[in-house]
Structures are given as C-alpha cells and as structure tokens.
Motif scaffolding. Structure first.
Motif, short mmCIF file in Angstrom:
data_model
loop_
_atom_site.label_atom_id
_atom_site.label_comp_id
_atom_site.label_asym_id
_atom_site.label_seq_id
_atom_site.Cartn_x
_atom_site.Cartn_y
_atom_site.Cartn_z
N HIS A 91 0.83 -1.21 0.00
CA HIS A 91 0.00 0.00 0.00
C HIS A 91 0.87 1.26 0.00
O HIS A 91 0.37 2.36 -0.20
CB HIS A 91 -0.91 0.01 1.24
N GLN A 129 -5.83 7.52 2.69
CA GLN A 129 -4.36 7.48 2.74
C GLN A 129 -3.84 8.67 3.53
O GLN A 129 -4.56 9.64 3.75
CB GLN A 129 -3.78 7.50 1.32
N CYS A 168 0.98 6.29 2.79
CA CYS A 168 0.58 4.93 3.16
C CYS A 168 -0.93 4.87 3.40
O CYS A 168 -1.58 5.90 3.52
CB CYS A 168 1.32 4.48 4.43
N ALA A 169 -1.46 3.65 3.46
CA ALA A 169 -2.88 3.47 3.74
C ALA A 169 -3.14 3.83 5.20
O ALA A 169 -2.45 3.34 6.10
CB ALA A 169 -3.29 2.03 3.46
#
Length: 416
Positions: A91, A129, A168-169
């Motif tokens: 991710h 995100q 990032c997620a």
C-alpha cells in the motif's frame, strides 16, 4: 522515553511478516561517536498476524509484539514504555513534490524550512491514505542556486524545496499503532521499513553516487533509491522470501515449516553452485518415510523465484526513471538476501555491482550487528537516536531548541 541510569534507551520494533523483533539500544546523549548505539537486548517472536507486511489479525500480532518486548526487556534488564515501529507493504506509494515560500526575514530560518515543507505536503491525498514522511531532498534559492542541502542563514527572497513524500494506507498505519498501544506501549514514531534499513546499511558515498537498496524480507521486497545523497524513490513489492518457501513446499510436497528449514539449510539461488553429487533429505507429510533428492533441483526452483523477484525490482527501477542514476549499484539486505548465490544472481541479472548490506554504526550483540536480518531494527534505533539527540541530526532538519524534538518528529511523520 525509556531510561536506564544516565543512559537513554531506544527501542526499535521491526514488525515483519515472518517475525516481530524488538531491539533495545543504549546511547549516551551528546556523544558524537561513529557508533553511538550499543545494542543491549533483543527479543524475537514469530508473527502470524501479518500478511505481506499488513496486519490481518490484531490479536495474534499483539501477542507477538508482547512476547518480543518481554524477551528484550529481560535481556536488557529494563522496562520498555515506547518504541519506534516499522511499517511496510504494497500500500506504500511515493511521489516527489515541490513547495515554494517567500523568505520572511531576508535570511532563511528553520521556520522557513518548515513552511516550505508544509507547502510541498499540500498535495491531494485520497481520504483513505495519509502522508507518512515528507523528506526534503534539496532546496532552490531565488531560481539561481540549485541543489542546496542546507539553506539556513543564506540570503534570498524565495525558497523552493524538492521533497520526497511517502504515502501509506491510513488503515495499515492505524492498525500497527493499535497493536503496539494494546501492549501498553507508546509509538514514538512510525517509520517506513526500507527508510530505516537504508539508515543502517548504506554509506554516504553510495547515496551520493546513486544507489538502490533492496530489502528482501519474508512478505515484501522493499526498494529505496537514493540519488545525489537524497531519497528519490521508494516502493514495496508483494513478493519475497515466503514465496521461495512456498515453492519448496510445493515442489517437495513437504509442510511449510520443514520447507523453511530446508531453504535455510540447503537452498542456494544459483543452480551452478550446487554440484550434481549433493543430495538432501526431505521430510514427508504424514508418517511416510523421508526421501532424498538432488540439491541441484532445489537450487533450480529457488533460482527461478529469485529471478522473478529481481525482474520485478528491475521493472520498478525502470518505472521510477532513476535506473541510469544508480551508479553505485545495488545493496541487498533483509533475511532473504542472506542465501548464498543471491548477490551473484542479482549481479548477473541486473548488470550492476551488488553487495550484501549489514547494519553499521552500532556495537553490542554480535547476532544483531553483523546480520542483514536486523537492518530495519538497527535503522529504527539510529533514526530514533537522531530524533531524540538532535546534535547528531543532519542539518537538513534541525529546529529551534525547546520544540526541537516535536519538530523533528513532525519532519519524519509528515506533521500528522
């Protein structure tokens, strides 16, 4: 803050797909030595709650973290309250961004550096995100002077920054934090695993010349590309050492734990390294008797999978646009890079110099210091000591005294 007498303790928690490792490092604040950190404790426990670097089962991840922390506390003789934790997984995305700000005082201050970095972070990020890191690569002053590393104190009207954003997620980051907090620990910071690894294994010369760091773990293969001394590209591929184990288990029809042992003991990544005479004993499923098979055919299967990994790494390098800039070649680290033949295979396939990266700048436990498996853990200790001990921090991100600790944390975290 973890303390032991007059020494400060830093704890790195490498939350990996195959195992969770807690490293305890001891350092004396203000000591400007090359090896500022001594590793005094390690705790390790297999992790079952992660898949490809992402938490899929909170309870078993919490259990693994707790075991690793308890073991490290016991060895180091201390109580751990907070950790620097690693995050990785496919991710993770990156983008290079620019920010511009007017210089208020006619001379660049630390406040200007923060404002221009905030401007670079003002990009549209989807709601699910978040920006994990915003790292300044270099600065431009008034259009004329390019590639300035540290513009503080220089005169000018307009400051521009080229920054590397790691995104990032939100859920992946929250779940890791949740697991750590359930163990009654605080997260000092969440750090991209490959960023930590590069802190531990790369040299300044390599970063200047241009280098690709490839950290091959169990669940993910993480890549960081450095050009002109700064990070230019980062990525995470969802194929790594576990796939090699799966291939062996399939081919030999043997249970996964046995396949893992066979991989560690007998496998090599270049078929020509295994002679035709060598054979290995393979445990069977159920109560069937063990069988023997030539080591060369094991090596062929393993080589095929590593070739696929390196093909994907090469494709990622091409996609990044920096393939021509990695003049120092590639540094391999992580548990799956230890196998014999991997470095040679990578050199052969990628036509560039390749070396195995082992953690630098630390002393202490031998099992940690010379072992590529612990690159991320050692990197977390080094980054933690730089954040908490700003005198050693590179000039890129120093702040004003007093708030310096929070500012440096924001610099890594991306002010979230």
């Amino acid at each position: 803050m973890n303390r032991k007498g007059d020494k400060s303790l830093i704890v790195g928690l490498d939350i990996g797909t195959s195992k969770v490792v807690a490293l305890v490092g001891e350092y004396v604040p203000g000591a400007g030595t090359d090896n500022p950190i001594e590793v005094i404790g390690i705790g390790s426990h297999e992790s079952r709650g992660l898949r490809r670097g992402v938490v899929v089962d909170i309870d078993s991840t919490v259990q693994s973290i707790q075991r690793a922390i308890e073991e490290a506390e016991l060895m180091a003789g201390c109580e751990i309250n907070s950790v620097y934790a690693s995050i990785s997984g496919s991710h993770i995305q990156c983008r290079n961004s620019q920010g511009v700000t007017p210089i208020r005082e006619g001379e660049v201050t630390h406040g200007d550096l923060e404002r221009v970095l905030d401007a670079a972070k003002a990009v549209a990020v989807p709601a699910d995100q978040r920006i994990l890191h915003a790292i300044p690569r270099d600065y431009v002053l008034d259009d004329s002077q390019e590639g300035i590393r540290n513009p503080v104190g220089m005169s000018g009207v307009r400051l521009e920054v080229h920054a590397h954003l790691v995104i990032c997620a939100q859920s992946a980051a929250t779940n890791i934090t949740k697991c750590v907090e359930r163990c009654a620990l605080q997260v000092d910071d969440l750090v991209l695993g490959v960023l930590a690894s590069s802190q531990a294994v790369l040299t300044d010369d390599e970063r200047e010349l241009g280098v690709a760091l490839v950290d091959i773990g169990a669940g993910t293969t993480d890549i960081a590309v450095y050009v002109h001394g700064a990070i230019a590209h980062s990525a995470s591929l969802g194929i790594a050492g576990d796939k090699v184990t799966e291939d062996i288990a399939h081919m030999l029809r043997t249970p996964t734990p046995e396949a893992e042992q066979i991989k560690v003991r007998y496998a090599c990544a270049l078929a020509q390294m295994a002679t035709a005479e060598e054979s290995i004993q393979v445990p069977s499923v159920g109560n069937r008797p063990p069988r023997r098979m030539p080591r060369a055919s094991l090596a062929q299967a393993v080589q095929a999978r590593y070739e696929e990994i390196f093909e994907m790494v090469q494709a990622e390098l091409r996609r990044s646009g920096f393939e021509q800039h990695v003049r120092a070649g590639m540094v391999l680290t992580g548990g799956a890079a230890k196998m014999e033949g991997v470095v040679e295979l990578a050199e052969e396939m990628l036509n560039m110099p390749v070396r195995l990266g082992i953690p630098q700048h630390v002393t202490g436990l031998g099992e940690v210091v010379g072992n590529p498996v612990h690159a991320t853990g050692v990197g977390l200790l080094l980054m933690g000591s730089q954040i908490e001990n700003p005198r050693r921090r590179p000039a890129l991100s120093a702040g004003r005294a007093g708030t310096i600790f929070n500012r440096l944390k924001d610099w890594y975290r991306g002010a979230f």
